[in-house]
Scaffold this motif. Sequence first.
Motif, short mmCIF file in Angstrom:
data_model
loop_
_atom_site.label_atom_id
_atom_site.label_comp_id
_atom_site.label_asym_id
_atom_site.label_seq_id
_atom_site.Cartn_x
_atom_site.Cartn_y
_atom_site.Cartn_z
N LEU A 214 19.07 13.65 2.48
CA LEU A 214 18.61 14.71 3.39
C LEU A 214 17.15 15.08 3.13
O LEU A 214 16.49 15.64 3.99
N GLU A 215 16.69 14.77 1.93
CA GLU A 215 15.34 15.14 1.54
C GLU A 215 14.32 14.16 2.11
O GLU A 215 14.66 13.14 2.69
N ARG A 216 13.05 14.49 1.93
CA ARG A 216 11.96 13.68 2.49
C ARG A 216 11.57 12.57 1.51
O ARG A 216 10.87 12.81 0.51
N HIS A 217 12.02 11.36 1.80
CA HIS A 217 11.74 10.21 0.95
C HIS A 217 11.65 8.95 1.80
O HIS A 217 12.30 8.85 2.84
N THR A 218 10.88 7.98 1.35
CA THR A 218 10.90 6.63 1.94
C THR A 218 10.54 5.61 0.88
O THR A 218 9.73 5.89 -0.02
N ASN A 219 11.15 4.44 0.97
CA ASN A 219 10.79 3.33 0.10
C ASN A 219 10.01 2.25 0.85
O ASN A 219 9.73 1.19 0.30
N LEU A 220 9.63 2.53 2.10
CA LEU A 220 8.94 1.53 2.91
C LEU A 220 7.59 1.14 2.32
O LEU A 220 7.13 0.02 2.51
N GLY A 221 6.97 2.05 1.59
CA GLY A 221 5.66 1.76 1.00
C GLY A 221 5.65 0.53 0.13
O GLY A 221 4.62 -0.15 0.00
N MET A 222 6.80 0.22 -0.48
CA MET A 222 6.88 -0.97 -1.33
C MET A 222 6.66 -2.25 -0.54
O MET A 222 6.24 -3.27 -1.08
N LYS A 223 6.97 -2.20 0.75
CA LYS A 223 6.87 -3.38 1.61
C LYS A 223 5.49 -3.54 2.24
O LYS A 223 5.12 -4.63 2.67
N LEU A 224 4.74 -2.45 2.32
CA LEU A 224 3.50 -2.45 3.11
C LEU A 224 2.30 -2.83 2.27
O LEU A 224 2.08 -2.29 1.19
N ARG A 225 1.53 -3.76 2.80
CA ARG A 225 0.25 -4.14 2.19
C ARG A 225 -0.58 -4.85 3.25
O ARG A 225 -0.04 -5.38 4.21
N ARG A 226 -1.85 -4.86 3.05
CA ARG A 226 -2.73 -5.55 3.99
C ARG A 226 -2.83 -7.02 3.58
O ARG A 226 -3.04 -7.35 2.42
#
Length: 231
Positions: A214-226
């Motif tokens: 329910l809290e504000r979290h994401t793990n998507l940053g691990m996937k993102l890179r230029r």
Amino acid sequence: MSRKKVLFVIVEGPSDETALGVLLNRLFDRNAVYVHIWHGDVTSDAKSNPSNIISKVGNAVRFYAKSQHYGKKDFSEILHITDTDGVFIPENYVIEDLTLTDHLYSETAIRTPRRDHILERNRLKADNINRLLSCKEIWSIPYSLYYMSSNLDHVLYGRLNCTDDEKENNAYRFASTYKDDLDGFLNYMRESDFSVMTGYKESWDFIRQEGHSLERHTNLGMKLRRTPDAS
């Protein structure tokens, strides 16, 4: 020049595509990768269950591939982004409130006039997510699942319980803010206090504990890179 590979991205709704589509397209080398975004909340679909959820994702990819005369080798990977919607919370976090006409989310509870419906939704979506997490490939294409908690609006804009119009307006503003600032977007997703960067398995272990979904979290940053040739 070799043919571009397709990065098939699954998001839950049209405003998710608005917010992330242009940014994902610009993160990857457009000479090598074509980003296709498909939206549909397959994990919450009442017709989805752990026995068919993988085939449902595969069917979406295969339908697109057939429409474009692609084969499985034309895809680089499948990136699936799902909202957690609080589905991993203990049942006592779901509170019946007959004064409401719809579900109301906070970071500590889901208040709803239909408690049984939310409990069943949570069980179904959690089971579907857990099944997808056991999967490394779909249709022989590398597959991975990442989360927005409790949903994309919560992570990207710090807001819950948005109307459809608010979702779309917020999405356009977000995309406009970062379309020419990819480093700013990456920093936001990877270095904010809501960014869970502990490792793929560990990030999913975390979100399934207590009230974290329910809290504000994401793990998507691990996937993102230029990529080197991203624009």
